[in-house]
Design an enzyme around this catalytic site. Structure first.
Site, PDB file in Angstrom:
ATOM      1  CD  GLU A 188      -2.814   3.710  -5.726  1.00 53.89           C
ATOM      2  OE1 GLU A 188      -3.779   2.962  -6.003  1.00 53.89           O
ATOM      3  OE2 GLU A 188      -1.800   3.301  -5.162  1.00 53.89           O
ATOM      4  NE  ARG A 244      -4.143  -1.703   0.057  1.00 51.77           N
ATOM      5  CZ  ARG A 244      -4.163  -2.711  -0.782  1.00 51.77           C
ATOM      6  NH1 ARG A 244      -3.163  -2.903  -1.621  1.00 51.77           N
ATOM      7  NH2 ARG A 244      -5.186  -3.551  -0.789  1.00 51.77           N
ATOM      8  CG  HIS A 248      -3.124  -0.209  -7.115  1.00 54.95           C
ATOM      9  ND1 HIS A 248      -3.546   0.491  -6.017  1.00 54.95           N
ATOM     10  CD2 HIS A 248      -3.173  -1.521  -6.749  1.00 54.95           C
ATOM     11  CE1 HIS A 248      -3.837  -0.342  -5.032  1.00 54.95           C
ATOM     12  NE2 HIS A 248      -3.616  -1.580  -5.461  1.00 54.95           N
TER      13      HIS A 248
END
Length: 327
Positions: free
Chosen positions: A274, A245, A292
């Protein structure tokens, strides 16, 4: 005959999942590929549904859950199409007696594949070399042309040796890498032996590893787990890989470490804010950036969607969802 449950799907997902959902309920779905509903749009649409199938980019906070719990019909389950569920306020869901489920296990191999691909791409400077060739700059072989870091026989440090971390170690064995790992606790000896893992403290791992790969879940305890102090412990030749993450890494500290040569490079699939990325990273040739996509194989994403739908089906049928994360 009782009314069929109402199901909301927040983003376009692989097709197989819809047939499962249509068989057991009335489905409202966002069918615009790549479109993510704003929090305001989600707050408008979600109340009045029995089930919510969402993704990691949807914010399911206490306010939304409260509105859904007080509506009729009240929300019964949030099925997250991801292994992580930090986008959902699970404590608030539990207080409202709303179940939360995820999709663990099935994306582990695919994520480990991408993590090792980032390691290789960064070490061997593949995107930089490809850009060079496509720009018409390749005029012939040279002894120093795009020399990168050695991967085979080097030391890999894995932070978070769960399913994905262990599979990363399995891939490293094919490159005769020495593998260190750091966890909140040691793994059983049989797992250490199976994956040729050596336990060590975080500082020891950072200082000894040629590559550091992150595989921890995101929580308050892992926020900025890798920051200025940790980056300073790494070798100047070391490469950081993050498929966990984004907020696990202090992105501004990482930029400074890369700019100063404190570490050699980074391969990143996730970002602290993000979809925003620190602008300095975008211009760095020693950084490989992907949007991602760790679980982005057609087979894995289809299975993730199906598993999320199966959690809803189980609840409709009066069973405990197989991947429920709260009681």
């Amino acid at each position: 005959m009782s009314e069929r449950p109402k199901i909301l799907v927040t983003q376009k997902i692989p097709a197989d999942a819809y047939s499962l959902l249509h068989a057991i309920g009335e489905v409202e779905a966002n069918m615009d590929e790549g479109v993510i509903w704003s929090p305001e749009e989600l707050s408008r649409r979600a109340p009045g549904h029995d089930y919510l199938l969402c993704l990691l980019t949807d914010t399911i906070d206490a306010r939304l859950l409260g509105a859904c719990a007080s509506a009729s019909p009240r929300l019964k389950l949030v099925a997250n199409m991801a292994v992580g569920y930090n986008n959902i306020d699970v404590e608030a869901a539990t207080r409202q007696q709303i179940a939360v489920s995820n999709t663990p296990g099935i994306l582990s191999d695919t994520t480990a594949d991408l993590a090792f691909a980032l390691l290789l791409a960064t070490a061997r400077r593949l995107p930089e070399a490809e850009r060079f060739l496509r720009a018409g700059k390749f005029t012939g072989w040279g002894p120093l042309l795009f020399c990168g870091a050695e991967v085979h026989g080097s030391t890999l440090g894995i932070i978070g040796a769960g399913r994905i971390g262990q599979l990363m170690a399995k891939r490293a064995s094919g490159f005769d890498m020495r593998v260190l790992y750091y966890n909140t606790k040691c793994l059983p000896a049989d797992i250490e032996d199976a994956y040729q893992l050596t336990y060590g403290g975080l500082d020891e791992l950072l200082s000894q590893s040629d590559f550091v790969s992150l595989h921890v879940p995101y929580a308050s305890s892992t926020h900025h787990l890798i920051g200025e102090r940790e980056l300073a412990l790494m070798k100047p030749s070391a490469i950081l890989v993050n498929t966990a993450r984004g907020p696990v890494v202090d992105e501004k500290a990482l930029v400074r470490a890369l700019q100063s040569g404190q570490i050699a490079g980074a391969g990143l699939d996730v970002f602290e804010h993000e979809p925003a990325v620190e602008p300095e990273l975008l211009s760095m040739e020693n950084v490989v950036l992907v949007p991602h996509i760790a679980s982005a194989s057609l087979k894995t994403r289809a299975r993730m969607a199906t598993m999320a739908a199966e959690n809803i089906v189980a609840h409709v049928q009066g069973q405990r969802p197989p991947n429920q994360v709260n009681r």
